[in-house]
Scaffold this motif. Sequence first.
Motif, PDB file in Angstrom:
ATOM      1  N   UNK A 136       0.885  -1.153   0.177  1.00 44.41           N
ATOM      2  CA  UNK A 136      -0.073  -0.023  -0.001  1.00 44.41           C
ATOM      3  C   UNK A 136       0.753   1.280   0.063  1.00 44.41           C
ATOM      4  N   UNK A 137       0.667   2.089  -1.011  1.00 40.18           N
ATOM      5  CA  UNK A 137       1.468   3.190  -1.168  1.00 40.18           C
ATOM      6  C   UNK A 137       1.203   4.291   0.066  1.00 40.18           C
ATOM      7  N   UNK A 138      -0.071   4.341   0.255  1.00 34.52           N
ATOM      8  CA  UNK A 138      -0.125   5.264   1.481  1.00 34.52           C
ATOM      9  C   UNK A 138       0.665   5.144   2.647  1.00 34.52           C
ATOM     10  N   UNK A 139       0.449   3.904   3.211  1.00 31.32           N
ATOM     11  CA  UNK A 139       1.245   3.437   4.223  1.00 31.32           C
ATOM     12  C   UNK A 139       2.613   3.521   4.239  1.00 31.32           C
ATOM     13  N   UNK A 140       3.121   3.200   2.886  1.00 33.25           N
ATOM     14  CA  UNK A 140       4.394   3.450   2.788  1.00 33.25           C
ATOM     15  C   UNK A 140       5.157   4.760   2.888  1.00 33.25           C
ATOM     16  N   UNK A 141       4.261   5.535   2.383  1.00 30.58           N
ATOM     17  CA  UNK A 141       4.590   7.059   2.382  1.00 30.58           C
ATOM     18  C   UNK A 141       4.700   7.620   3.668  1.00 30.58           C
ATOM     19  N   UNK A 142       3.560   7.055   4.596  1.00 33.65           N
ATOM     20  CA  UNK A 142       3.722   7.371   6.005  1.00 33.65           C
ATOM     21  C   UNK A 142       4.878   7.015   6.821  1.00 33.65           C
ATOM     22  N   UNK A 143       5.206   5.706   6.571  1.00 33.77           N
ATOM     23  CA  UNK A 143       6.509   5.028   7.283  1.00 33.77           C
ATOM     24  C   UNK A 143       7.651   6.070   6.653  1.00 33.77           C
ATOM     25  N   UNK A 144       7.907   6.050   5.533  1.00 38.32           N
ATOM     26  CA  UNK A 144       9.185   6.858   5.097  1.00 38.32           C
ATOM     27  C   UNK A 144       9.178   8.517   5.609  1.00 38.32           C
ATOM     28  N   UNK A 145       7.775   8.754   5.509  1.00 40.22           N
ATOM     29  CA  UNK A 145       7.906  10.283   6.067  1.00 40.22           C
ATOM     30  C   UNK A 145       8.272  10.430   7.712  1.00 40.22           C
ATOM     31  N   UNK A 146       7.669   9.373   8.249  1.00 38.15           N
ATOM     32  CA  UNK A 146       7.904   9.145   9.774  1.00 38.15           C
ATOM     33  C   UNK A 146       9.623   9.311  10.072  1.00 38.15           C
ATOM     34  N   UNK A 147      10.363   8.370   9.518  1.00 35.28           N
ATOM     35  CA  UNK A 147      11.549   7.989   9.390  1.00 35.28           C
ATOM     36  C   UNK A 147      12.510   9.209   8.937  1.00 35.28           C
ATOM     37  N   UNK A 148      12.111   9.939   7.933  1.00 34.34           N
ATOM     38  CA  UNK A 148      12.572  11.108   7.521  1.00 34.34           C
ATOM     39  C   UNK A 148      12.424  12.242   8.432  1.00 34.34           C
ATOM     40  N   UNK A 149      11.474  12.531   9.120  1.00 33.51           N
ATOM     41  CA  UNK A 149      11.371  13.424  10.087  1.00 33.51           C
ATOM     42  C   UNK A 149      12.046  13.241  11.315  1.00 33.51           C
ATOM     43  N   UNK A 150      11.991  11.995  11.800  1.00 38.63           N
ATOM     44  CA  UNK A 150      13.043  11.803  12.928  1.00 38.63           C
ATOM     45  C   UNK A 150      14.274  11.842  12.765  1.00 38.63           C
ATOM     46  N   UNK A 151      14.751  11.399  11.611  1.00 36.58           N
ATOM     47  CA  UNK A 151      16.207  11.620  11.262  1.00 36.58           C
ATOM     48  C   UNK A 151      16.501  11.104   9.877  1.00 36.58           C
ATOM     49  N   UNK A 152      16.437  11.889   8.890  1.00 38.83           N
ATOM     50  CA  UNK A 152      16.775  11.350   7.548  1.00 38.83           C
ATOM     51  C   UNK A 152      18.086  11.033   7.286  1.00 38.83           C
ATOM     52  N   UNK A 153      18.975  10.675   8.466  1.00 46.91           N
ATOM     53  CA  UNK A 153      20.113   9.965   8.241  1.00 46.91           C
ATOM     54  C   UNK A 153      19.936   8.355   8.256  1.00 46.91           C
ATOM     55  N   UNK A 154      18.662   8.196   8.691  1.00 49.12           N
ATOM     56  CA  UNK A 154      18.334   6.733   9.210  1.00 49.12           C
ATOM     57  C   UNK A 154      18.093   5.989   7.713  1.00 49.12           C
ATOM     58  N   UNK A 155      18.456   4.748   7.574  1.00 48.43           N
ATOM     59  CA  UNK A 155      18.446   4.000   6.511  1.00 48.43           C
ATOM     60  C   UNK A 155      16.860   3.475   6.733  1.00 48.43           C
ATOM     61  N   UNK A 156      15.969   3.013   5.597  1.00 47.60           N
ATOM     62  CA  UNK A 156      14.690   2.318   5.878  1.00 47.60           C
ATOM     63  C   UNK A 156      14.918   0.955   5.140  1.00 47.60           C
ATOM     64  N   UNK A 157      14.771  -0.092   5.892  1.00 52.70           N
ATOM     65  CA  UNK A 157      14.916  -1.491   5.340  1.00 52.70           C
ATOM     66  C   UNK A 157      13.343  -2.058   4.867  1.00 52.70           C
ATOM     67  N   UNK A 158      13.367  -2.302   3.626  1.00 54.13           N
ATOM     68  CA  UNK A 158      11.990  -2.778   3.136  1.00 54.13           C
ATOM     69  C   UNK A 158      11.998  -3.941   2.006  1.00 54.13           C
TER      70      UNK A 158
END
Length: 266
Positions: A136-158
């Motif tokens: 689901x693109x909407x949930x994917x966008x929500x998770x990616x935005x959450x990670x980016x806003x907390x710390x854009x230096x974090x990597x996201x595993x998916x």
Amino acid sequence: MNRESGHRDSREKRKASIDLNCDLGESFGAYTLGRDAEILPYVTSANIACGFHAGDPSVMQRTVKLALEAGTAIGAHPGLPDLAGFGRRTIDVSASEVYAMTVYQIGALDAFVRAEGGTLKHVKPHGALYNMAAARADLAEAIAEAVYRVNPALALFGLANSELTRAAGRIGLRVAHEAFADRGYLADGSLMPRGLPGALIVDAKTAAARVVRIALEGRVNAPDGGDVEMRADTICLHGDGEHALAFARHIVEACQTAGVRVKPFA
């Protein structure tokens, strides 16, 4: 050596390495799940549960300490609020709820990591949340935005080639495309539902051979006997599995024999 062959050799060297990640810290209260201390020396990234699907403050603190002692990269492993179902049951949640619960859980684990003098390196959703965000693109966008806003230096595993990794790339996060050592794949590259025959790989040698093939060839076997293209930067091993420790040992040994370096996702 000409320039083209030099570029080719460089690409081959990059392919001959893989990150091995494991879901850890999934005990709760008086209940112990997994063999975290024994597995940690074999893996290069630890995804630590953040209290929603598993884990509690004491377990989180203890697992962070163990991971730092082992020199293992630490990531947050946020899941759905479902302790009884271990976060593997689908729950009807909105994108805004997923954003909020992801920020909450990353923040909780990051506090423990900082308190112990470490640095949080990545985020990997758990279970049903992971699978839902892969589709689901909407949930994917929500998770990616959450990670980016907390710390854009974090990597996201998916999941490799999923909505989650695409969303992470669009927002500017470092992306680790993930494959699984102990799960079966369908012909379209998606994970086999756990109830189907072959969904769970129980033989350590089979799992190890799969990891080596993914690292060297970028392919994985499908149920119909064909191959599925599988780009992967990191391989997941489920820490709650009965054979997790044996799998970890066999995978590392097989990679060493094949010349595949097991190292943290950079």
